[in-house]
Design a protein around this motif. Structure first.
Motif, PDB file in Angstrom:
ATOM      1  N   CYS A  74       0.853  -1.185   0.000  1.00  0.00           N
ATOM      2  CA  CYS A  74       0.000   0.000   0.000  1.00  0.00           C
ATOM      3  C   CYS A  74       0.893   1.239   0.000  1.00  0.00           C
ATOM      4  O   CYS A  74       1.667   1.456   0.930  1.00  0.00           O
ATOM      5  CB  CYS A  74      -0.912   0.012   1.224  1.00  0.00           C
ATOM      6  SG  CYS A  74      -2.044   1.418   1.244  1.00  0.00           S
ATOM      7  N   THR A  97       1.323   5.155   0.326  1.00  0.00           N
ATOM      8  CA  THR A  97       0.627   6.226   1.028  1.00  0.00           C
ATOM      9  C   THR A  97       1.331   7.553   0.753  1.00  0.00           C
ATOM     10  O   THR A  97       2.440   7.577   0.227  1.00  0.00           O
ATOM     11  CB  THR A  97       0.611   5.977   2.555  1.00  0.00           C
ATOM     12  OG1 THR A  97       1.950   6.066   3.056  1.00  0.00           O
ATOM     13  CG2 THR A  97       0.014   4.625   2.905  1.00  0.00           C
ATOM     14  N   ASP A 107      -9.713   8.256   5.639  1.00  0.00           N
ATOM     15  CA  ASP A 107     -10.224   7.707   6.899  1.00  0.00           C
ATOM     16  C   ASP A 107     -11.166   6.533   6.637  1.00  0.00           C
ATOM     17  O   ASP A 107     -11.083   5.496   7.313  1.00  0.00           O
ATOM     18  CB  ASP A 107     -10.951   8.781   7.708  1.00  0.00           C
ATOM     19  CG  ASP A 107     -10.013   9.775   8.360  1.00  0.00           C
ATOM     20  OD1 ASP A 107      -8.785   9.517   8.413  1.00  0.00           O
ATOM     21  OD2 ASP A 107     -10.500  10.837   8.805  1.00  0.00           O
ATOM     22  N   GLU A 151      -9.157   3.381   5.533  1.00  0.00           N
ATOM     23  CA  GLU A 151      -8.036   2.943   6.364  1.00  0.00           C
ATOM     24  C   GLU A 151      -8.121   1.463   6.720  1.00  0.00           C
ATOM     25  O   GLU A 151      -7.121   0.749   6.675  1.00  0.00           O
ATOM     26  CB  GLU A 151      -7.920   3.792   7.625  1.00  0.00           C
ATOM     27  CG  GLU A 151      -6.812   3.368   8.571  1.00  0.00           C
ATOM     28  CD  GLU A 151      -5.432   3.258   7.923  1.00  0.00           C
ATOM     29  OE1 GLU A 151      -4.658   2.370   8.335  1.00  0.00           O
ATOM     30  OE2 GLU A 151      -5.111   4.040   7.006  1.00  0.00           O
ATOM     31  N   ALA A 152      -9.292   0.974   7.076  1.00  0.00           N
ATOM     32  CA  ALA A 152      -9.418  -0.442   7.461  1.00  0.00           C
ATOM     33  C   ALA A 152      -9.013  -1.355   6.309  1.00  0.00           C
ATOM     34  O   ALA A 152      -8.334  -2.368   6.520  1.00  0.00           O
ATOM     35  CB  ALA A 152     -10.843  -0.738   7.913  1.00  0.00           C
ATOM     36  N   SER A 153      -9.399  -1.007   5.085  1.00  0.00           N
ATOM     37  CA  SER A 153      -9.026  -1.826   3.928  1.00  0.00           C
ATOM     38  C   SER A 153      -7.544  -1.707   3.631  1.00  0.00           C
ATOM     39  O   SER A 153      -6.867  -2.713   3.382  1.00  0.00           O
ATOM     40  CB  SER A 153      -9.836  -1.404   2.697  1.00  0.00           C
ATOM     41  OG  SER A 153     -11.201  -1.711   2.885  1.00  0.00           O
ATOM     42  N   TYR A 154      -7.007  -0.483   3.648  1.00  0.00           N
ATOM     43  CA  TYR A 154      -5.589  -0.292   3.366  1.00  0.00           C
ATOM     44  C   TYR A 154      -4.701  -0.970   4.404  1.00  0.00           C
ATOM     45  O   TYR A 154      -3.604  -1.417   4.102  1.00  0.00           O
ATOM     46  CB  TYR A 154      -5.245   1.201   3.287  1.00  0.00           C
ATOM     47  CG  TYR A 154      -5.766   1.919   2.066  1.00  0.00           C
ATOM     48  CD1 TYR A 154      -6.139   1.249   0.896  1.00  0.00           C
ATOM     49  CD2 TYR A 154      -5.869   3.296   2.059  1.00  0.00           C
ATOM     50  CE1 TYR A 154      -6.600   1.923  -0.216  1.00  0.00           C
ATOM     51  CE2 TYR A 154      -6.326   3.993   0.940  1.00  0.00           C
ATOM     52  CZ  TYR A 154      -6.693   3.290  -0.188  1.00  0.00           C
ATOM     53  OH  TYR A 154      -7.143   3.969  -1.293  1.00  0.00           O
ATOM     54  N   SER A 155      -5.200  -1.076   5.641  1.00  0.00           N
ATOM     55  CA  SER A 155      -4.390  -1.674   6.710  1.00  0.00           C
ATOM     56  C   SER A 155      -4.186  -3.179   6.506  1.00  0.00           C
ATOM     57  O   SER A 155      -3.338  -3.774   7.159  1.00  0.00           O
ATOM     58  CB  SER A 155      -5.024  -1.411   8.076  1.00  0.00           C
ATOM     59  OG  SER A 155      -6.206  -2.183   8.227  1.00  0.00           O
ATOM     60  N   LEU A 156      -4.925  -3.786   5.599  1.00  0.00           N
ATOM     61  CA  LEU A 156      -4.781  -5.219   5.323  1.00  0.00           C
ATOM     62  C   LEU A 156      -3.582  -5.532   4.427  1.00  0.00           C
ATOM     63  O   LEU A 156      -3.207  -6.689   4.273  1.00  0.00           O
ATOM     64  CB  LEU A 156      -6.055  -5.758   4.668  1.00  0.00           C
ATOM     65  CG  LEU A 156      -7.318  -5.644   5.517  1.00  0.00           C
ATOM     66  CD1 LEU A 156      -8.538  -6.039   4.692  1.00  0.00           C
ATOM     67  CD2 LEU A 156      -7.209  -6.489   6.779  1.00  0.00           C
ATOM     68  N   HIS A 205       2.472  -4.665   3.223  1.00  0.00           N
ATOM     69  CA  HIS A 205       3.468  -3.613   3.498  1.00  0.00           C
ATOM     70  C   HIS A 205       2.847  -2.254   3.214  1.00  0.00           C
ATOM     71  O   HIS A 205       1.934  -2.141   2.397  1.00  0.00           O
ATOM     72  CB  HIS A 205       4.699  -3.771   2.591  1.00  0.00           C
ATOM     73  CG  HIS A 205       5.301  -5.126   2.613  1.00  0.00           C
ATOM     74  ND1 HIS A 205       6.106  -5.575   3.630  1.00  0.00           N
ATOM     75  CD2 HIS A 205       5.210  -6.166   1.736  1.00  0.00           C
ATOM     76  CE1 HIS A 205       6.495  -6.816   3.380  1.00  0.00           C
ATOM     77  NE2 HIS A 205       5.958  -7.199   2.241  1.00  0.00           N
ATOM     78  N   ARG A 206       3.389  -1.232   3.881  1.00  0.00           N
ATOM     79  CA  ARG A 206       2.981   0.158   3.613  1.00  0.00           C
ATOM     80  C   ARG A 206       4.233   0.989   3.408  1.00  0.00           C
ATOM     81  O   ARG A 206       5.193   0.865   4.168  1.00  0.00           O
ATOM     82  CB  ARG A 206       2.192   0.725   4.792  1.00  0.00           C
ATOM     83  CG  ARG A 206       0.799   0.186   4.895  1.00  0.00           C
ATOM     84  CD  ARG A 206       0.127   0.718   6.140  1.00  0.00           C
ATOM     85  NE  ARG A 206      -0.444   2.015   5.899  1.00  0.00           N
ATOM     86  CZ  ARG A 206      -1.721   2.321   6.077  1.00  0.00           C
ATOM     87  NH1 ARG A 206      -2.550   1.407   6.502  1.00  0.00           N
ATOM     88  NH2 ARG A 206      -2.159   3.519   5.854  1.00  0.00           N
ATOM     89  N   ASP A 230       5.337   5.092   2.604  1.00  0.00           N
ATOM     90  CA  ASP A 230       4.990   6.495   2.402  1.00  0.00           C
ATOM     91  C   ASP A 230       5.812   7.033   1.235  1.00  0.00           C
ATOM     92  O   ASP A 230       7.048   6.967   1.252  1.00  0.00           O
ATOM     93  CB  ASP A 230       5.278   7.290   3.672  1.00  0.00           C
ATOM     94  CG  ASP A 230       4.771   8.724   3.617  1.00  0.00           C
ATOM     95  OD1 ASP A 230       4.429   9.218   2.515  1.00  0.00           O
ATOM     96  OD2 ASP A 230       4.718   9.357   4.682  1.00  0.00           O
TER      97      ASP A 230
END
Length: 171
Positions: free
Chosen positions: A99, A101, A137, A140-145, A148-149, A151
């Motif tokens: 993901c 960001t 906002d 966020e719940a979907s992206y948190s799955l 890796h993230r 920025d």
């Protein structure tokens, strides 16, 4: 070798990073937004304007199915692809999901007037920034799955490609 999925909000660099990552790893590149546009014969903005977001999400679901069927591909998804349960299941099972960001301010800067972005079109910069924050906002719940993230704020495409390759072991 599994697919490598790039997801995240609009303006975070999925397409450009995906293209370069695919080139660097000698993999095919698939952009689900391009698949949607090809299937519909018109732009995403036109799909939203004439048929609405529900129709767009149905086309996106079909595009995700096509994309994950391409062996070893680097797949760039639309910013909302993880919101759909079927698409989310397919993407998360296809390979590592990265993901991308960026800060809301950086996203606003990158998108400019956002006239080609149906969810952000119109309004003042302050109103678009508020929309960006609200959508981030909500997602966020979907992206948190994601596996890796990363920025992307203030970072070069080459830097991001290198970091992703290290994270997922993509040589």
């Amino acid at each position: 070798m599994a697919q490598l999925i790039l997801t995240g909000f609009m303006g975070t660099g999925k397409t450009e990073v995906g293209r370069r990552l695919a080139r660097a790893t000698q993999r095919p590149f698939v952009d689900t937004d391009k698949l949607v546009e090809a299937a519909a014969g018109r732009s995403i903005a036109e799909i939203f304007a004439t048929e609405g977001e529900v129709r767009f999400r149905a086309l996106e679901r079909e595009a995700v199915q096509q994309a994950v069927a391409v062996p070893n591909a680097v797949v760039a998804t639309g910013g909302g692809a993880l919101l759909d349960p079927d698409s989310r299941r397919l993407l998360l099972s296809a390979g590592p999901v990265v993901c991308l960001t960026a800060t809301p301010e950086e996203i606003l800067r990158r998108l400019g007037d956002a006239e080609d972005r149906p969810l952000l079109r119109g309004g003042t910069p302050a109103e678009r920034l508020a929309k960006i924050r609200a959508i981030l906002d909500a997602r966020e719940a979907s992206y948190s799955l994601a596996t890796h993230r990363i920025d992307t704020t203030g970072r070069s495409v080459d830097e991001l490609v290198s970091e992703i390759r290290t994270l997922v072991g993509a040589e």
